[in-house]
Design a protein around this motif. Structure first.
Motif, short mmCIF file in Angstrom:
data_model
loop_
_atom_site.label_atom_id
_atom_site.label_comp_id
_atom_site.label_asym_id
_atom_site.label_seq_id
_atom_site.Cartn_x
_atom_site.Cartn_y
_atom_site.Cartn_z
N LEU A 180 65.54 43.74 39.00
CA LEU A 180 64.18 43.29 39.25
C LEU A 180 63.16 44.13 38.48
O LEU A 180 63.12 45.35 38.62
N ASP A 181 62.34 43.44 37.66
CA ASP A 181 61.26 44.06 36.90
C ASP A 181 61.73 45.19 35.99
O ASP A 181 61.00 46.13 35.69
N GLU A 182 62.98 45.09 35.52
CA GLU A 182 63.55 46.12 34.65
C GLU A 182 63.87 45.61 33.25
O GLU A 182 64.37 46.35 32.41
N GLY A 183 63.58 44.32 32.97
CA GLY A 183 63.97 43.73 31.70
C GLY A 183 63.18 44.29 30.53
O GLY A 183 62.11 44.89 30.70
N PRO A 184 63.69 44.10 29.30
CA PRO A 184 63.02 44.61 28.10
C PRO A 184 61.57 44.13 28.02
O PRO A 184 61.29 42.94 28.16
N ILE A 185 60.67 45.07 27.76
CA ILE A 185 59.23 44.79 27.75
C ILE A 185 58.81 44.22 26.40
O ILE A 185 59.15 44.77 25.36
N ILE A 186 58.04 43.13 26.45
CA ILE A 186 57.53 42.48 25.23
C ILE A 186 56.09 42.89 24.96
O ILE A 186 55.72 43.23 23.83
N LEU A 236 50.79 37.35 28.95
CA LEU A 236 51.86 36.36 28.94
C LEU A 236 51.73 35.44 27.74
O LEU A 236 52.74 35.12 27.08
N ALA A 237 50.52 35.02 27.40
CA ALA A 237 50.33 34.13 26.25
C ALA A 237 50.78 34.80 24.96
O ALA A 237 51.42 34.16 24.11
N ARG A 238 50.47 36.08 24.80
CA ARG A 238 50.91 36.78 23.59
C ARG A 238 52.42 36.88 23.54
O ARG A 238 53.04 36.68 22.48
N ALA A 239 53.05 37.18 24.67
CA ALA A 239 54.51 37.29 24.71
C ALA A 239 55.17 35.96 24.38
O ALA A 239 56.14 35.90 23.62
#
Length: 282
Positions: A225-231, A259-262
């Protein structure tokens, strides 16, 4: 007739990779329009993104030739026709600011995606979806029907051929099985500057700690949870007078923009996974 593609690749760094890639494209009369590369000295990995045009080259022909070219380098690679927008499904619950922002940007031609469906565990945004002519699927989620609900979600995703799933303030935790199914193609927006304030109610956690900056983080979804690769991440200022409601209201704009940029960078194939990190060619 000329076709435009984006080539992404990663492999162990060695001499001659750039020379090999540019030579490969030159042999096929390819014209490089944009190129970026990165050598991670910590891991010894090399990453590259190339946008190029190629006369009369069909994707299948190029992929076959690229497979033979990439094999000696041990490359992980992808070839993406620019003319094909990324098929996308959006998940949402009862906070609609990110959903509304993505739909507006898409219809305004600012995101190279094709939003094929919206899935929600509530009915709140069926009219918004209808106003954009996007199919809306209400999939109720309870403690007792999670497996069946996720099976239905997966069915919709697969039927739409979705290459990207966006959790636009979808306030449910995905199962390990669904996370694995969506590995590398699901983006979540967390209303906090990770790794701080993970899990539920991060604005309450931030207020309790008296932070002077609130943030938002777009990251890939993993089983942790909330640990995924950061964009992408961004922040907004706060002070001692701010209530939880103030922080929540201030954070909405930051969440939507991050979010839009990612989503834009992912759909333009600018984000390459690098273990638990990312390489972002902006």
């Amino acid at each position: 007739m000329s076709h435009t593609y984006i080539l992404t690749l990663s492999c162990q760094d060695r001499r001659g990779i750039v020379h090999g890639v540019t030579g490969f494209l030159l042999e096929r009369a390819g014209n490089i329009e944009e190129a970026a590369q990165f050598n991670d000295t910590d891991t010894g990995l090399f990453f590259m993104r190339v946008r190029f045009s190629c006369p009369a080259a069909e994707p299948d022909e190029l992929r076959q030739a690229l497979a033979a070219f990439a094999e000696p380098f041990g490359m992980t690679w992808g070839l993406h026709p620019v003319a094909e927008p990324m098929r996308t499904v959006i998940f949402v619950s009862r906070e609609g600011h990110c959903l509304n922002d993505l739909l507006f940007r898409w219809k305004s031609g600012l995101l190279p995606v094709d939003i094929r469906a919206i899935i929600s565990n509530h009915r709140d945004f069926y009219q918004l979806a209808a106003s954009y002519n996007v199919p809306f699927h209400h999939v109720a989620m309870t403690k007792t029907n999670k497996a069946q609900a996720e099976a239905r979600q997966k069915e919709i995703i697969d039927a739409e051929g979705a290459e990207l799933v966006v959790l636009a303030r979808y306030m449910q935790i995905l199962s390990d099985d669904l996370c694995r199914h969506l590995s590398g193609r699901a983006i979540n927006i967390h209303h906090s500057f990770l790794p701080s304030f993970k899990g539920a109610k991060p604005y309450y956690q931030a207020h309790d700690r008296g932070v002077k900056l609130i943030g938002a983080t777009a990251h890939y979804v993993t089983a942790d949870l909330d640990e995924g690769p950061i964009i992408e991440q961004d922040v907004a200022r706060a002070d001692h007078t701010a209530t939880v409601e103030d922080l929540t209201a201030r954070g909405r704009d930051t969440e939507s923009q991050v979010l839009a940029r990612a989503v834009k960078w992912h759909s333009e194939h600018r984000v390459l996974l690098n273990g638990h990190r990312t390489v972002v060619f902006r």
